[in-house]
Design an enzyme around this catalytic site. Sequence first.
Site, PDB file in Angstrom:
ATOM      1  N   SER A  22       0.855  -1.189   0.000  1.00 54.18           N
ATOM      2  CA  SER A  22       0.000   0.000   0.000  1.00 54.18           C
ATOM      3  C   SER A  22       0.888   1.235   0.000  1.00 54.18           C
ATOM      4  O   SER A  22       2.104   1.148   0.183  1.00 54.18           O
ATOM      5  CB  SER A  22      -0.863   0.013   1.249  1.00 54.18           C
ATOM      6  OG  SER A  22      -0.014   0.200   2.363  1.00 54.18           O
ATOM      7  N   LYS A  23       0.270   2.356  -0.196  1.00 54.28           N
ATOM      8  CA  LYS A  23       1.014   3.603  -0.225  1.00 54.28           C
ATOM      9  C   LYS A  23       1.810   3.804   1.066  1.00 54.28           C
ATOM     10  O   LYS A  23       2.948   4.254   1.060  1.00 54.28           O
ATOM     11  CB  LYS A  23       0.034   4.757  -0.405  1.00 54.28           C
ATOM     12  CG  LYS A  23       0.630   5.811  -1.269  1.00 54.28           C
ATOM     13  CD  LYS A  23      -0.351   6.787  -1.771  1.00 54.28           C
ATOM     14  CE  LYS A  23       0.465   7.980  -2.172  1.00 54.28           C
ATOM     15  NZ  LYS A  23       0.684   8.420  -3.354  1.00 54.28           N
ATOM     16  N   ARG A  24       1.181   3.443   2.140  1.00 59.67           N
ATOM     17  CA  ARG A  24       1.817   3.601   3.448  1.00 59.67           C
ATOM     18  C   ARG A  24       3.073   2.731   3.581  1.00 59.67           C
ATOM     19  O   ARG A  24       4.010   3.064   4.278  1.00 59.67           O
ATOM     20  CB  ARG A  24       0.786   3.161   4.485  1.00 59.67           C
ATOM     21  CG  ARG A  24       0.732   3.734   5.667  1.00 59.67           C
ATOM     22  CD  ARG A  24       0.192   4.625   6.574  1.00 59.67           C
ATOM     23  NE  ARG A  24       1.196   5.060   7.559  1.00 59.67           N
ATOM     24  CZ  ARG A  24       1.880   6.151   7.448  1.00 59.67           C
ATOM     25  NH1 ARG A  24       1.719   6.938   6.414  1.00 59.67           N
ATOM     26  NH2 ARG A  24       2.745   6.499   8.366  1.00 59.67           N
ATOM     27  N   HIS A  25       3.037   1.592   2.883  1.00 57.14           N
ATOM     28  CA  HIS A  25       4.154   0.664   3.023  1.00 57.14           C
ATOM     29  C   HIS A  25       5.004   0.601   1.779  1.00 57.14           C
ATOM     30  O   HIS A  25       5.318  -0.471   1.283  1.00 57.14           O
ATOM     31  CB  HIS A  25       3.636  -0.725   3.393  1.00 57.14           C
ATOM     32  CG  HIS A  25       2.929  -0.734   4.695  1.00 57.14           C
ATOM     33  ND1 HIS A  25       1.573  -0.793   4.794  1.00 57.14           N
ATOM     34  CD2 HIS A  25       3.404  -0.638   5.954  1.00 57.14           C
ATOM     35  CE1 HIS A  25       1.232  -0.741   6.079  1.00 57.14           C
ATOM     36  NE2 HIS A  25       2.324  -0.647   6.793  1.00 57.14           N
ATOM     37  N   GLY A  26       5.321   1.749   1.242  1.00 58.09           N
ATOM     38  CA  GLY A  26       6.329   1.748   0.194  1.00 58.09           C
ATOM     39  C   GLY A  26       5.836   1.770  -1.226  1.00 58.09           C
ATOM     40  O   GLY A  26       6.637   1.841  -2.147  1.00 58.09           O
TER      41      GLY A  26
END
Length: 512
Positions: A256-260
């Site tokens: 996801s965006k949060r994870h890279g």
Amino acid sequence: MNPVRVRYAPSPTGSPHVGNIRDALFKHLLAKNTGGVHILRIEDTDRARLVPGCEDEIVASLRWLSIEWQEGFGVGGPHEPYRQSERKELGIYAKLVEQLLASGHAYPAFDTSEELTAMREYQQINKQPIGYFGGIWRDATPEQVAQARAEGRTEVIRQRIPRNTTIVIEDVIRGRIEWDSNTVDDPVLIKGDGMPTYHFAAMVDDHLMEITHIMRGEEWISSAPKHACLFDAFGWQRPAFVHCPVIKGKDGSKLSKRHGDTRVLDFRSAGYLPEALINFVALIGWSPGGDRELMNPTELAEAFSLDGLQPSPGVFDLDKLRWMNGNYIRAFSTEELFNRLVEYIRESDTLAYWSREGTDNPATAGHLSQLAAALERDPDFVRSLLPLEQERVVTLADFGEACAFFLVDEVEFVDQGREKWFGEAHVPELFTSMREKIAAAAALETADCEALVRDYAAAHGMEKLGPVVHPLRVALSGKTKGPGLFEMMSVLGRDRMIARFQRAEAMARSNG
Ligand code: GLU
């Protein structure tokens, strides 16, 4: 064996992310390792999804990471043009689809979008495989086709997938994969607007460009039987299929965006080094064997082989990237680090990135602007700060905050430090005395500063250095932690230290 020829074939429909760049990196490494050729081809046949500026961003991302291509978009080569929309204009795909129509491996279809929707709904309700398995057009008579054309219906060309057989591919990483051909639908090869689809254009170009390995993400496995059949239909030799593992988040979830799953160029703006990102990305789904982790681009190319690719998902672990980045920063000489930092701060995306709404760290933009101003005013001073902070920072952006206290006129004293030390009885006199000694000192190298501090402690019968060192640190940096005190003193120099001691002294005398 023929020399390896691999292609990175992005669609300019969005910014390149980690998955795209890993795809490109593996091909670059394979080409480098084997003395082969890496080709960049732009797959822009989906006109509705084109994003302006995307081609430039693809090239900028590859260049930033030093992912090379020896042939293709932007550099030319024997198979020009390398942009599919231009290849379509040259009639490359139209000519070949004629060949498939003539041999019966493709057929025209005239379904309206309403008919296709109704077909899908029917399949869903009746729990049938979803897709186009022929409709009324796969076996239509020439008269039906002629009539549909006369009615002016929109015409697409579909691939006639063989039925009642098994389609087999040998994947380099996964071995034999097979499909019941009755579950593989007939994909569109040429759309209603005359544009080839990805399925057709990519395979035609892979053949014409003499690609030896179709290396791509695992998400394309389900398309592989169609692609294999297309090669077979033309009587062309199939390239090897290499489906690289997907990238997942640390918790096993979709990236996801949060994870890279961010734009590659945002990693640059965030202060990551290209060599760290390359090193990190290469190890997602590929292993050099053993427990090697820190590998520079040359070592990666030397070690890379298809054997090291894993079938299981690769994991994106931001902590590991941060660890690697810190390692690369620590390994730089001061001069190299300085040059990288200057380049980073001058890059126009950097400040824009940190000024964006919702940024993780809103103070960074201010700190980086301050550093930029200091670089203009006194680059040598900034250079002298870097070795002091190099051990602790993780990204280039961290230098903004790490150096901030050196650059301000008035440091902010953290409460914890001020409350603990400024009320101690000996502290006002300590500040006065140090200020006077510093004003009178002949030299203020690190060793001179250390001698000043030690002499003071000895002269005052203090056995431990703590009650001297800690308040001095707070007075000079505002903080309770940071670089070594003596180095810091030397770098700050006489005038800054005197001014800081004066302020701290006043504060210690007034409120403690
Ligand atoms: N144009 C496709 C994409 O951007 C390429 C897939 C492939 O490598 O075959 O995903």
